[in-house]
Write an enzyme that holds these catalytic residues in place. Sequence first.
Site, PDB file in Angstrom:
ATOM      1  N   SER A 118       9.666   3.431  -4.179  1.00 16.89           N
ATOM      2  CA  SER A 118       8.248   3.680  -4.414  1.00 16.89           C
ATOM      3  C   SER A 118       7.711   2.746  -5.495  1.00 16.89           C
ATOM      4  CB  SER A 118       8.028   5.152  -4.768  1.00 16.89           C
ATOM      5  OG  SER A 118       6.671   5.473  -4.774  1.00 16.89           O
ATOM      6  N   ASP A 272       1.277   0.683  -3.962  1.00 16.28           N
ATOM      7  CA  ASP A 272       2.611   0.493  -4.500  1.00 16.28           C
ATOM      8  C   ASP A 272       3.503  -0.137  -3.437  1.00 16.28           C
ATOM      9  OD1 ASP A 272       2.801   2.703  -2.858  1.00 16.28           O
ATOM     10  OD2 ASP A 272       4.078   3.851  -4.201  1.00 16.28           O
ATOM     11  N   ASP A 274       5.840   0.669  -1.305  1.00 18.53           N
ATOM     12  CA  ASP A 274       5.989   1.236   0.034  1.00 18.53           C
ATOM     13  C   ASP A 274       4.666   1.734   0.606  1.00 18.53           C
ATOM     14  OD1 ASP A 274       5.876   3.335  -1.767  1.00 18.53           O
ATOM     15  OD2 ASP A 274       7.284   4.606  -0.675  1.00 18.53           O
ATOM     16  N   ASP A 276       2.511   4.073  -0.027  1.00 19.27           N
ATOM     17  CA  ASP A 276       2.122   5.469   0.157  1.00 19.27           C
ATOM     18  C   ASP A 276       1.125   5.905  -0.914  1.00 19.27           C
ATOM     19  OD1 ASP A 276       3.940   5.519  -1.955  1.00 19.27           O
ATOM     20  OD2 ASP A 276       5.065   7.244  -1.196  1.00 19.27           O
TER      21      ASP A 276
END
Length: 546
Positions: A118, A272, A274, A276
């Site tokens: 993340s 960020d 990834d 999400d």
Amino acid sequence: MIESEREDAFYKQLEFGTGGMRGELGAGPNHMNIYTIRKVTAGLAKYIEENGTEAKKRGVVIAYDSRHGSAEFALEAAKTLGAHGIKSYVFQELRPMPELSFAVRYLRAYAGIMITASHNPSEYNGYKVYGEDGAQLPPAAADVIVTHMNEIENELLLEIKDERELLSQNLVSYIGENLDQVYLDYVKGLQLNKDVANLHIVYTPLHGTGQTLMPQALQNAGFQHITIVNEQKNPDPNFSTLSSPNPEEAQAFQLAIQYGKEKAADLLLATDPDADRLGVAVKNNSGEYVLLTGNQMGALLLHYMLSQKQEKGVLPDNSVIFKTIVTSELGRAIAEDYGVQTVDTLTGFKYIAEKIEEYKRKGTKTFQFGYEESYGYLIGDFVRDKDAVQAAMMIAEEAAYYKQQEMTLYDGLIELYETYGYYKESFTSFTLKGKDGAEQIDRIMNRFREHPPAGIGGAAVEKIEDYQSGKRINLSTTQQEMMDLPTSNVIKFRPQDGSWFAIRPSGTEPKMKFYFGVKQGEEDLSEERLREVEVSVMNVVKNSIS
């Protein structure tokens, strides 16, 4: 390796928490490496095997971000699953986490794996496991995987299969662009207003996966003026232009703000690694770019969607929104104004996903929105985790809506405060690494449980909610009631003046987390009260670890 590093690397194995498994790269079972990947994947494989031949055939979708080792870890997971005769659908290139969740549902896979840490620093990587509903695994299923992991005596001896052999046996299939288009069509279907062409956007993927889908998603929605921060466009596992790839932090927007000033942009967006989590910056009344908090973003999105749906006559009477127990109460006030129920969940988006699935199965409520203060939002339930692509399209649409009225998103936020009250929140955390850190975290939690503060910043504590025992205690009446939520190591305190604070250890990092919230009729009073609560709580913390 010095002795302290050796102890940290080997004194325990990485654990599953609210976001899966996450840790620093390096040797040993307490670090991320190919052997920890094989071990957790072998545990997942055993879990799938227990659910029968059909589960094995349905297989596992695997995606990964731009971090060190991510592509290699994704392949190691597929090779380990293949040794158990379980099929893998592996993304050919890095892709955002929300598309992984979507792909699990769309391909009717039995599980999903996302290799990502993340928004953590570059020395970290991680491993998230998703169930067949596209949501992160609930604790009960994760416990089964952990049990199987604990049965593995030596992860160095685990069997894996060769990639070419798996391809020839159709136990590995590579996926990519075809699935992108399907997902993007679903995102476009969330639009409420299409008159957006006049908005100017600057977007930075912060060297992560967002670049693969975000520009196309915005273009599909009709946005014509999109500038990408070139220095942060390409994947970079070192995140060279950043101290941390976290869109919650101001430093992540430094380059985007420079671009924004050059382009006179209305809206700055950052995701960020990834993709999400979504961060947003807008111009304030002085024309300077300011970052919105996750709570502010959630309130703006919620109000916009509910007001637009009500105006168009498409807001169902049985609508419901979900937020976590550490998310601002402003969302509840807004939802109530539109006749929409708010349901609280534990921290972690998997709990929101569980509620979405529960209500959909029962047919009693219609999901409208789910969010958490840590920059996570979900609008369309074809994904079952936070989705920055969806949220970016909708917040950009809202910014365009306000621009047509000669307003900014900041103006819209002030209107919400003037209408519902000045809700202010803050968050702080500190890292406590290694064995000593874990012991300190336990001491802090025990201190607040065994000797709870009677007052905070001059206001007596009225209620204590201990989510580990499941009890809500009213200190003025001594009444106790059970809360209808799963158990979790979280304590929330509610002073008599309507303020609150909550504490919990992170489930994926060696951190203690502290959340604070207040409401006052004026902004200055709210800011002052927030500082009082923060100082009072942190003094208790300092005394407990000194």
